[in-house]
Design an enzyme around this catalytic site. Sequence first.
Site, short mmCIF file in Angstrom:
data_model
loop_
_atom_site.label_atom_id
_atom_site.label_comp_id
_atom_site.label_asym_id
_atom_site.label_seq_id
_atom_site.Cartn_x
_atom_site.Cartn_y
_atom_site.Cartn_z
N ASN A 104 -23.01 30.29 -91.81
CA ASN A 104 -22.62 30.78 -93.14
C ASN A 104 -23.84 31.03 -94.01
OD1 ASN A 104 -20.10 30.43 -92.21
ND2 ASN A 104 -19.64 28.60 -93.41
N ASP A 106 -23.30 31.22 -97.45
CA ASP A 106 -22.79 30.98 -98.81
C ASP A 106 -23.42 29.80 -99.53
OD1 ASP A 106 -21.52 28.74 -97.64
OD2 ASP A 106 -19.69 29.87 -97.24
N HIS A 121 -28.10 32.37 -90.14
CA HIS A 121 -27.93 33.77 -90.55
C HIS A 121 -28.44 34.06 -91.96
CE1 HIS A 121 -24.59 34.33 -87.27
NE2 HIS A 121 -25.82 34.38 -86.79
N SER A 196 -15.40 31.17 -84.59
CA SER A 196 -14.72 31.80 -83.45
C SER A 196 -15.55 31.67 -82.18
CB SER A 196 -14.47 33.29 -83.75
OG SER A 196 -15.71 33.96 -83.92
N ALA A 221 -8.96 26.95 -86.72
CA ALA A 221 -7.57 27.38 -86.92
C ALA A 221 -6.97 27.99 -85.65
CB ALA A 221 -7.52 28.39 -88.07
N GLU A 222 -7.83 28.61 -84.83
CA GLU A 222 -7.33 29.29 -83.63
C GLU A 222 -8.08 28.79 -82.40
OE1 GLU A 222 -6.74 33.82 -84.40
OE2 GLU A 222 -8.25 33.12 -85.82
N ALA A 238 -9.78 23.17 -91.57
CA ALA A 238 -10.94 22.28 -91.65
C ALA A 238 -10.83 21.33 -92.85
CB ALA A 238 -12.21 23.11 -91.76
P1 NAD Z 1 -15.60 34.12 -87.61
O1 NAD Z 1 -14.98 34.85 -88.74
O2 NAD Z 1 -15.95 34.85 -86.37
O3 NAD Z 1 -14.63 32.92 -87.17
C1 NAD Z 1 -14.07 32.07 -88.12
C2 NAD Z 1 -13.07 31.17 -87.42
O4 NAD Z 1 -12.58 30.26 -88.38
C3 NAD Z 1 -11.87 31.92 -86.84
O5 NAD Z 1 -11.69 31.57 -85.48
C4 NAD Z 1 -10.69 31.44 -87.69
O6 NAD Z 1 -9.52 31.25 -86.93
C5 NAD Z 1 -11.19 30.10 -88.18
N1 NAD Z 1 -10.61 29.66 -89.46
C6 NAD Z 1 -10.09 30.40 -90.47
N2 NAD Z 1 -9.67 29.62 -91.47
C7 NAD Z 1 -9.95 28.35 -91.10
C8 NAD Z 1 -9.75 27.08 -91.72
N3 NAD Z 1 -9.22 26.96 -92.94
N4 NAD Z 1 -10.13 25.97 -91.04
C9 NAD Z 1 -10.67 26.07 -89.80
N5 NAD Z 1 -10.86 27.24 -89.15
C10 NAD Z 1 -10.53 28.37 -89.81
O7 NAD Z 1 -16.83 33.36 -88.20
P2 NAD Z 1 -18.10 32.80 -87.46
O8 NAD Z 1 -17.75 32.16 -86.17
O9 NAD Z 1 -18.87 32.06 -88.49
O10 NAD Z 1 -18.82 34.16 -87.11
C11 NAD Z 1 -20.03 34.28 -87.43
C12 NAD Z 1 -20.26 35.34 -88.53
O11 NAD Z 1 -19.54 35.21 -89.74
C13 NAD Z 1 -21.65 35.17 -88.93
O12 NAD Z 1 -22.31 36.39 -88.84
C14 NAD Z 1 -21.63 34.64 -90.36
O13 NAD Z 1 -22.86 34.89 -90.94
C15 NAD Z 1 -20.48 35.32 -90.86
N6 NAD Z 1 -19.76 35.00 -92.10
C16 NAD Z 1 -20.15 34.05 -93.03
C17 NAD Z 1 -19.38 33.79 -94.17
C18 NAD Z 1 -19.80 32.74 -95.16
O14 NAD Z 1 -20.98 32.58 -95.46
N7 NAD Z 1 -18.86 31.96 -95.69
C19 NAD Z 1 -18.21 34.48 -94.38
C20 NAD Z 1 -17.83 35.46 -93.43
C21 NAD Z 1 -18.60 35.67 -92.29
#
Ligand code: NAD
Length: 252
Positions: A104, A106, A121, A196, A221-222, A238
Amino acid sequence: MTTATDVAVAQAAALLLRSHSGIAFTGAGVSVESGIPHFRGEGGLWTKFDPYKVAHIDTFRKDPSQYWTYSLNHRRTDAEPNPAHRALVELERLGHLRAVITQNTDGLHQRAGSKEVIELHGSSHSVVCLDCEARFPRDQVDRMNREHCPPSCPACGGQFLKPTVVLFGEALPMPALREAQALAMAADLVLIVGSSLQVYPAAGIPRLARQHGAELCIVNAEATPFDEVASAVIHGKAGEVLPEIVRRMGTG
Ligand code: NAD
Ligand code: ZN
């Protein structure tokens, strides 16, 4: 909570209690309950936008105004850490986690109080000029962006101000990757939360840890591609599951 989830939570608590060199590996899912959307999977941003159009370094270099217009309209600046971030702080404080390795950008782990955070990242809170490499706080650049989009570099006038987040087509920051790899090779447990596990090289970190003997515990979640090799898998939110694991650690 179902009986199966209850058993998995107890397993996760036991794994953490006996861990001496555990690490957390987090993804966008850990921040969903703070109101920040994830990318892949149900409801993710990439089901609505094409990542190669809005988040690729080549597209950015061609036209940074697309990114900054998107940022003007969509960037959340009021997100707060949620109970999942706070549970990870507690696990570090209790000595069960050495570090949080996050995909993340953020900054919510740091805001929550985690001390050792490795950002694979980059960060959306700092901005770099691709011409002169000067860095600026995001708030300053956001203010400039509101006055003139896209913003230009206050130091050299360059037109390519980019958050230090790693876009598609860019390499991961080497110091962060090296540090994460060292922690992974020394880890006895990886607590994976909200990822994911489809994005490489980041997802190589839990894989490397496993190759070096670590057990995996997954809270997502998945289903993920790593579920079948994990010692404990909990499909849930989470922000609900992690505090429950911490509670269970206290009560045995
Ligand atoms: P991803 O979006 O690929 O996967 C997120 C996973 O979290 C999914 O499998 C989803 O089912 C699960 N999920 C959704 N809500 C949830 C919850 N409440 N509790 C638990 N699990 C939950 O994200 P990733 O694996 O981090 O993919 C990496 C990419 O996403 C990176 O490039 C990253 O930099 C970026 N990203 C970061 C942010 C952030 O900073 N918050 C936001 C979006 C994407
Ligand atoms: Zn510059």
